[in-house]
Design a protein around this motif. Structure first.
Motif, short mmCIF file in Angstrom:
data_model
loop_
_atom_site.label_atom_id
_atom_site.label_comp_id
_atom_site.label_asym_id
_atom_site.label_seq_id
_atom_site.Cartn_x
_atom_site.Cartn_y
_atom_site.Cartn_z
N VAL A 1 -7.48 -26.49 34.59
CA VAL A 1 -6.11 -26.96 34.39
C VAL A 1 -6.11 -28.47 34.25
CG1 VAL A 1 -3.78 -27.05 35.34
CG2 VAL A 1 -5.23 -25.05 35.79
N CYS A 2 -5.36 -28.98 33.28
CA CYS A 2 -5.13 -30.42 33.12
C CYS A 2 -3.64 -30.68 33.25
CB CYS A 2 -5.64 -30.90 31.76
SG CYS A 2 -5.33 -32.66 31.46
N VAL A 3 -3.28 -31.61 34.14
CA VAL A 3 -1.88 -31.97 34.35
C VAL A 3 -1.68 -33.42 33.97
CG1 VAL A 3 -0.02 -32.18 36.04
CG2 VAL A 3 -1.65 -30.27 36.21
N LEU A 4 -0.77 -33.67 33.02
CA LEU A 4 -0.44 -35.02 32.57
C LEU A 4 0.89 -35.43 33.19
CD1 LEU A 4 -1.23 -34.26 28.85
CD2 LEU A 4 -2.59 -35.79 30.26
N LEU A 5 0.91 -36.58 33.87
CA LEU A 5 2.10 -37.04 34.58
C LEU A 5 2.30 -38.53 34.39
CD1 LEU A 5 1.60 -35.42 38.11
CD2 LEU A 5 3.37 -34.79 36.46
N SER A 6 3.55 -38.95 34.54
CA SER A 6 3.82 -40.38 34.62
C SER A 6 3.25 -40.93 35.92
CB SER A 6 5.33 -40.64 34.56
OG SER A 6 5.61 -42.03 34.68
N ALA A 7 3.00 -42.22 35.94
CA ALA A 7 2.47 -42.86 37.14
C ALA A 7 3.52 -42.99 38.23
CB ALA A 7 1.89 -44.23 36.80
N VAL B 1 -8.69 -28.45 38.77
CA VAL B 1 -7.46 -29.12 38.33
C VAL B 1 -7.74 -30.60 38.14
CG1 VAL B 1 -5.07 -29.68 38.89
CG2 VAL B 1 -6.02 -27.46 39.59
N THR B 2 -7.41 -31.11 36.97
CA THR B 2 -7.48 -32.54 36.67
C THR B 2 -6.06 -33.08 36.57
OG1 THR B 2 -9.51 -32.24 35.39
CG2 THR B 2 -8.29 -34.28 35.03
N VAL B 3 -5.78 -34.17 37.27
CA VAL B 3 -4.46 -34.80 37.21
C VAL B 3 -4.61 -36.17 36.56
CG1 VAL B 3 -2.48 -35.65 38.50
CG2 VAL B 3 -3.66 -33.58 39.27
N GLU B 4 -3.91 -36.36 35.45
CA GLU B 4 -3.93 -37.62 34.71
C GLU B 4 -2.59 -38.32 34.89
OE1 GLU B 4 -6.36 -38.94 33.03
OE2 GLU B 4 -7.79 -37.32 32.66
N ARG B 5 -2.61 -39.53 35.50
CA ARG B 5 -1.39 -40.31 35.74
C ARG B 5 -1.31 -41.41 34.68
NH1 ARG B 5 0.44 -39.36 41.07
NH2 ARG B 5 2.30 -40.49 40.41
N ILE B 6 -0.22 -41.44 33.94
CA ILE B 6 -0.09 -42.32 32.78
C ILE B 6 0.96 -43.39 33.06
CG2 ILE B 6 0.48 -42.41 30.32
CD1 ILE B 6 -0.39 -39.36 30.33
N ASP B 7 0.52 -44.61 33.10
CA ASP B 7 1.42 -45.73 33.36
C ASP B 7 2.42 -45.90 32.23
OD1 ASP B 7 2.33 -47.95 34.87
OD2 ASP B 7 1.27 -49.30 33.51
N GLY B 8 3.70 -45.97 32.57
CA GLY B 8 4.74 -46.19 31.58
C GLY B 8 5.26 -44.95 30.90
N ALA B 9 4.80 -43.78 31.32
CA ALA B 9 5.20 -42.54 30.64
C ALA B 9 6.56 -42.04 31.12
CB ALA B 9 4.15 -41.46 30.85
N VAL C 1 5.53 -36.88 28.46
CA VAL C 1 4.62 -38.00 28.23
C VAL C 1 4.42 -38.28 26.75
CG1 VAL C 1 3.45 -37.61 30.43
CG2 VAL C 1 2.51 -36.58 28.35
N PHE C 2 4.62 -37.27 25.90
CA PHE C 2 4.42 -37.44 24.47
C PHE C 2 5.66 -38.00 23.76
CE2 PHE C 2 1.45 -33.97 25.62
CZ PHE C 2 0.28 -34.68 25.43
N LEU C 3 6.71 -38.29 24.53
CA LEU C 3 7.90 -38.94 23.98
C LEU C 3 8.06 -40.34 24.56
CD1 LEU C 3 10.55 -36.06 24.02
CD2 LEU C 3 9.00 -36.73 22.18
N SER C 4 7.03 -40.86 25.20
CA SER C 4 7.08 -42.17 25.84
C SER C 4 7.00 -43.29 24.81
CB SER C 4 5.92 -42.29 26.83
OG SER C 4 5.91 -41.22 27.75
#
Length: 335
Positions: free
Chosen positions: A256-262, A297-305, A309-312
């Motif tokens: 599982v990969c989870v993409l999240l804002s920071a 499970v991989t959690v990716e925290r994206i600064d500024g998202a 996240v794909f509409l940031s």
């Protein structure tokens, strides 16, 4: 089953109406959208260079008060050789019919019918889970919750699960246990009672503020309103039951990969901070809940998202796509 026809997104996409029978509000359908593949690179195929995701099917499920419209996300997958499909669930977007309560179900397991019909239409065999092609589930927000629960109920059906800000826990997690009994009682007595509207439209405004003319998004406001659709007691009970199942652990067998804002910023008043944070979910709570999805499970925290996240804004959006590509490349190398 009807025929594939041209989709509202244009010539590069087609849609298929999936008949799901009837309920108390009349005929029920889901809608499957497919991205038509680009011209194949015959020279590379002749030389034995196959695309990274050759033999992969991707099924995308949208979030609450939403539908599929992200052309670039589809092209991310098809440009790497995958077949991309997106599902507008019953009573959402392309699937919403006159007289229906938008987005309403009383049990998230109801969507097993929608997903099963979509997978079968994708050519994955009777019941939709028998195929030599690998299956990637891709879900946003409520769609991430729906797909996580489905993957748990269908062990081995998915080869990877990718979640874009999945709604895995109620906003402010401690409140869930406190309100769940009251919501359950209300769902039994008055399931169609609507809660007061608390969305001030700031999330939609944030998306407009960071919109990139070089990567345009055309949205139908009837299918994706500026303020979210009405929330009913029966539906909220279904969501809280899903959150409870996640908290108990789902045991998803696929990585599982989870993409999240920071970070999370509460949308109590408008500020520029809302253009560089998730204003829908408390992302720290979601990150913790994500660890209960399965063993890998991989959690990716994206600064500024943003929440999606794909509409940031540009930099955060490009970072999201880079992280997605890195994870997918690693997944392919490991199988």
């Amino acid at each position: 089953m009807t025929e594939w026809i041209r989709d509202v997104l244009g010539d590069e996409f087609q849609q298929l109406t999936l008949d799901l029978g009837t309920d108390e509000q009349g005929p029920v359908v889901a809608t499957l959208v497919r991205a038509l593949p680009a011209e194949p690179d015959l020279w590379n195929r002749i030389r034995g260079r196959w695309p990274l995701l050759d033999g992969v099917d991707v099924l995308y499920v949208h979030g609450w008060s939403d539908y599929f419209f992200q052309k670039r996300l589809a092209r991310f997958w098809t440009s790497r050789g995958a077949r991309f499909f997106a599902l507008d669930l019953r009573k959402y977007g392309r699937s919403l019919r006159d007289g229906q309560t938008p987005g309403y179900v009383a049990d998230l397991a109801t969507y097993d019918e929608d997903i099963g019909a979509a997978l079968e239409a994708m050519g994955r065999g009777q019941g939709g889970i028998e195929s030599s092609r690998r299956l990637v589930l891709l879900g946003h927000s409520t769609g991430g919750l729906v797909l996580s629960l489905w993957a748990s109920r269908h062990p081995g059906a998915a080869d990877a699960v990718i979640l874009n800000s999945p709604w895995l826990e109620f906003q402010f997690a401690p409140a869930r246990a406190a309100i769940a009994p009251m919501v359950e009682l209300q769902a039994r007595i008055r399931p169609m009672e609507a809660a007061p509207q608390v969305d001030l439209g700031f999330y939609t405004r944030a998306q407009l503020e960071v919109a990139d003319p070089d990567d345009p998004m055309e949205v139908n406001p009837l299918w994706r309103p500026a303020q979210t659709m009405a929330v009913y007691a029966g539906w909220l009970h279904a969501i809280l039951s899903g959150h409870k199942a996640v908290a108990a652990g789902l045991g998803i067998t696929a990585p599982v990969c989870v993409l999240l804002s920071a970070r999370f910023v509460p949308p109590t008043r408008w500020s520029e901070e809302l253009t560089s944070a998730d204003s829908v979910l408390v992302v720290d709570d979601i990150a913790r809940a994500a660890l209960r999805l399965g063993a890998s499970v991989t959690v990716e925290r994206i600064d500024g998202a943003l929440h999606d996240v794909f509409l940031s804004r540009h930099d955060a959006r490009e970072d999201a796509y880079r992280r997605l590509e890195r994870w997918v490349t690693g997944w392919c190398a490991a199988i």
